[in-house]
Design a protein around this motif. Structure first.
Motif, PDB file in Angstrom:
ATOM      1  N   LEU A 127       0.822  -1.204   0.000  1.00 59.16           N
ATOM      2  CA  LEU A 127       0.000   0.000   0.000  1.00 59.16           C
ATOM      3  C   LEU A 127       0.859   1.258   0.000  1.00 59.16           C
ATOM      4  CD1 LEU A 127      -2.882  -0.943   2.441  1.00 59.16           C
ATOM      5  CD2 LEU A 127      -3.036  -0.603  -0.009  1.00 59.16           C
ATOM      6  N   LYS A 128       1.942   1.249   0.779  1.00 59.42           N
ATOM      7  CA  LYS A 128       2.835   2.409   0.798  1.00 59.42           C
ATOM      8  C   LYS A 128       3.473   2.628  -0.568  1.00 59.42           C
ATOM      9  CE  LYS A 128       4.132   2.583   5.661  1.00 59.42           C
ATOM     10  NZ  LYS A 128       5.231   2.468   6.620  1.00 59.42           N
ATOM     11  N   ARG A 129       3.866   1.546  -1.213  1.00 62.21           N
ATOM     12  CA  ARG A 129       4.465   1.657  -2.547  1.00 62.21           C
ATOM     13  C   ARG A 129       3.457   2.215  -3.549  1.00 62.21           C
ATOM     14  NH1 ARG A 129       6.069  -3.789  -4.455  1.00 62.21           N
ATOM     15  NH2 ARG A 129       6.535  -3.911  -2.253  1.00 62.21           N
ATOM     16  N   ALA A 130       2.214   1.757  -3.477  1.00 60.03           N
ATOM     17  CA  ALA A 130       1.174   2.265  -4.369  1.00 60.03           C
ATOM     18  C   ALA A 130       0.898   3.740  -4.097  1.00 60.03           C
ATOM     19  CB  ALA A 130      -0.101   1.445  -4.204  1.00 60.03           C
ATOM     20  N   GLU A 131       0.900   4.123  -2.831  1.00 57.74           N
ATOM     21  CA  GLU A 131       0.662   5.528  -2.477  1.00 57.74           C
ATOM     22  C   GLU A 131       1.767   6.424  -3.023  1.00 57.74           C
ATOM     23  OE1 GLU A 131       0.470   5.216   1.737  1.00 57.74           O
ATOM     24  OE2 GLU A 131      -1.609   4.539   1.728  1.00 57.74           O
ATOM     25  N   LEU A 132       3.011   6.020  -2.843  1.00 62.17           N
ATOM     26  CA  LEU A 132       4.129   6.828  -3.326  1.00 62.17           C
ATOM     27  C   LEU A 132       4.142   6.919  -4.849  1.00 62.17           C
ATOM     28  CD1 LEU A 132       6.997   5.730  -0.913  1.00 62.17           C
ATOM     29  CD2 LEU A 132       5.791   7.912  -0.974  1.00 62.17           C
ATOM     30  N   THR A 133       3.844   5.826  -5.509  1.00 60.98           N
ATOM     31  CA  THR A 133       3.820   5.824  -6.970  1.00 60.98           C
ATOM     32  C   THR A 133       2.727   6.741  -7.500  1.00 60.98           C
ATOM     33  OG1 THR A 133       4.643   3.557  -6.976  1.00 60.98           O
ATOM     34  CG2 THR A 133       3.644   4.359  -9.010  1.00 60.98           C
ATOM     35  N   SER A 134       1.540   6.643  -6.934  1.00 58.85           N
ATOM     36  CA  SER A 134       0.439   7.487  -7.417  1.00 58.85           C
ATOM     37  C   SER A 134       0.699   8.950  -7.096  1.00 58.85           C
ATOM     38  CB  SER A 134      -0.893   7.025  -6.830  1.00 58.85           C
ATOM     39  OG  SER A 134      -0.866   7.106  -5.423  1.00 58.85           O
ATOM     40  N   LEU A 135       1.246   9.236  -5.938  1.00 60.19           N
ATOM     41  CA  LEU A 135       1.560  10.619  -5.582  1.00 60.19           C
ATOM     42  C   LEU A 135       2.618  11.198  -6.519  1.00 60.19           C
ATOM     43  CD1 LEU A 135       1.061  12.916  -3.575  1.00 60.19           C
ATOM     44  CD2 LEU A 135       2.913  11.987  -2.206  1.00 60.19           C
ATOM     45  N   ALA A 136       3.647  10.418  -6.825  1.00 63.49           N
ATOM     46  CA  ALA A 136       4.679  10.884  -7.758  1.00 63.49           C
ATOM     47  C   ALA A 136       4.092  11.128  -9.142  1.00 63.49           C
ATOM     48  CB  ALA A 136       5.818   9.868  -7.828  1.00 63.49           C
ATOM     49  N   GLY A 137       3.205  10.266  -9.593  1.00 61.08           N
ATOM     50  CA  GLY A 137       2.574  10.444 -10.898  1.00 61.08           C
ATOM     51  C   GLY A 137       1.719  11.694 -10.957  1.00 61.08           C
ATOM     52  N   GLU A 167       0.980  17.370 -12.735  1.00 61.45           N
ATOM     53  CA  GLU A 167       0.664  18.758 -12.395  1.00 61.45           C
ATOM     54  C   GLU A 167       1.856  19.680 -12.657  1.00 61.45           C
ATOM     55  OE1 GLU A 167      -2.275  20.057 -11.778  1.00 61.45           O
ATOM     56  OE2 GLU A 167      -3.112  18.065 -12.004  1.00 61.45           O
ATOM     57  N   LEU A 168       3.073  19.217 -12.366  1.00 62.25           N
ATOM     58  CA  LEU A 168       4.254  20.034 -12.645  1.00 62.25           C
ATOM     59  C   LEU A 168       4.442  20.257 -14.139  1.00 62.25           C
ATOM     60  CD1 LEU A 168       6.826  18.731 -10.032  1.00 62.25           C
ATOM     61  CD2 LEU A 168       5.721  20.960 -10.107  1.00 62.25           C
ATOM     62  N   MET A 169       4.137  19.252 -14.955  1.00 62.89           N
ATOM     63  CA  MET A 169       4.219  19.422 -16.400  1.00 62.89           C
ATOM     64  C   MET A 169       3.208  20.460 -16.877  1.00 62.89           C
ATOM     65  SD  MET A 169       4.868  15.486 -17.595  1.00 62.89           S
ATOM     66  CE  MET A 169       4.409  15.816 -19.273  1.00 62.89           C
ATOM     67  N   ARG A 170       2.024  20.465 -16.296  1.00 56.86           N
ATOM     68  CA  ARG A 170       1.015  21.457 -16.671  1.00 56.86           C
ATOM     69  C   ARG A 170       1.447  22.857 -16.250  1.00 56.86           C
ATOM     70  NH1 ARG A 170      -4.626  18.324 -15.409  1.00 56.86           N
ATOM     71  NH2 ARG A 170      -4.378  16.817 -17.075  1.00 56.86           N
ATOM     72  N   VAL A 171       2.028  22.978 -15.071  1.00 54.77           N
ATOM     73  CA  VAL A 171       2.500  24.286 -14.610  1.00 54.77           C
ATOM     74  C   VAL A 171       3.623  24.785 -15.514  1.00 54.77           C
ATOM     75  CG1 VAL A 171       3.723  25.438 -12.731  1.00 54.77           C
ATOM     76  CG2 VAL A 171       1.751  24.013 -12.231  1.00 54.77           C
ATOM     77  N   LEU A 172       4.542  23.896 -15.899  1.00 56.79           N
ATOM     78  CA  LEU A 172       5.618  24.311 -16.804  1.00 56.79           C
ATOM     79  C   LEU A 172       5.074  24.738 -18.156  1.00 56.79           C
ATOM     80  CD1 LEU A 172       8.409  21.695 -16.007  1.00 56.79           C
ATOM     81  CD2 LEU A 172       8.413  24.139 -15.501  1.00 56.79           C
ATOM     82  N   ALA A 173       4.079  24.031 -18.670  1.00 59.98           N
ATOM     83  CA  ALA A 173       3.471  24.423 -19.943  1.00 59.98           C
ATOM     84  C   ALA A 173       2.793  25.784 -19.814  1.00 59.98           C
ATOM     85  CB  ALA A 173       2.466  23.365 -20.395  1.00 59.98           C
TER      86      ALA A 173
END
Length: 117
Positions: A90-100, A105-111
């Motif tokens: 569950l922790k691995r899934a949480e970290l993966t989804s949060l990173a994604g 969102e960072l790509m959208r902000v950069l655009a």
């Protein structure tokens, strides 16, 4: 499979299937709007409209992310009560989804930043 496991699987199905159907429906509507928007408007005007409405879409995404986080916390608590051994997965899934989510969102902000500069 006992009754409580069946109950949790049914709830898990609802927690997974309902948002998935909603997401697919949203994707379909967004695609139709994008196709219609590009054909009815000039492409530059369409991009400008997206840039000007960035904050509205961000607010909508944050609301959806908040609802998904609330559902995840509920699901996580129930799952750990039944199967405590799944904590690492569950922790691995949480970290993966949060990173994604952060990467998207960072790509959208950069655009958006490139459009403004």
């Amino acid at each position: 499979m006992n009754l409580t496991t069946r109950k949790y699987l049914r709830v898990l199905g609802l927690v997974v299937v309902v948002p998935l159907v909603g997401a697919l429906l949203s994707l379909l509507i967004a695609s139709l709007v994008a196709i219609g928007g590009v054909s009815f408007m000039r492409f530059a005007a369409w991009q400008e409209w997206q840039v000007h409405n960035y904050w509205s879409f961000l607010a909508a995404r944050l609301i959806l992310f908040g609802l998904a986080a609330w559902a995840w916390v509920w699901f996580r608590r129930r799952t750990l009560q039944v199967q405590p051994a799944t904590l690492q997965r569950l922790k691995r899934a949480e970290l993966t989804s949060l990173a994604g989510i952060l990467l998207i969102e960072l790509m959208r902000v950069l655009a958006l930043w490139e459009e403004l500069v």
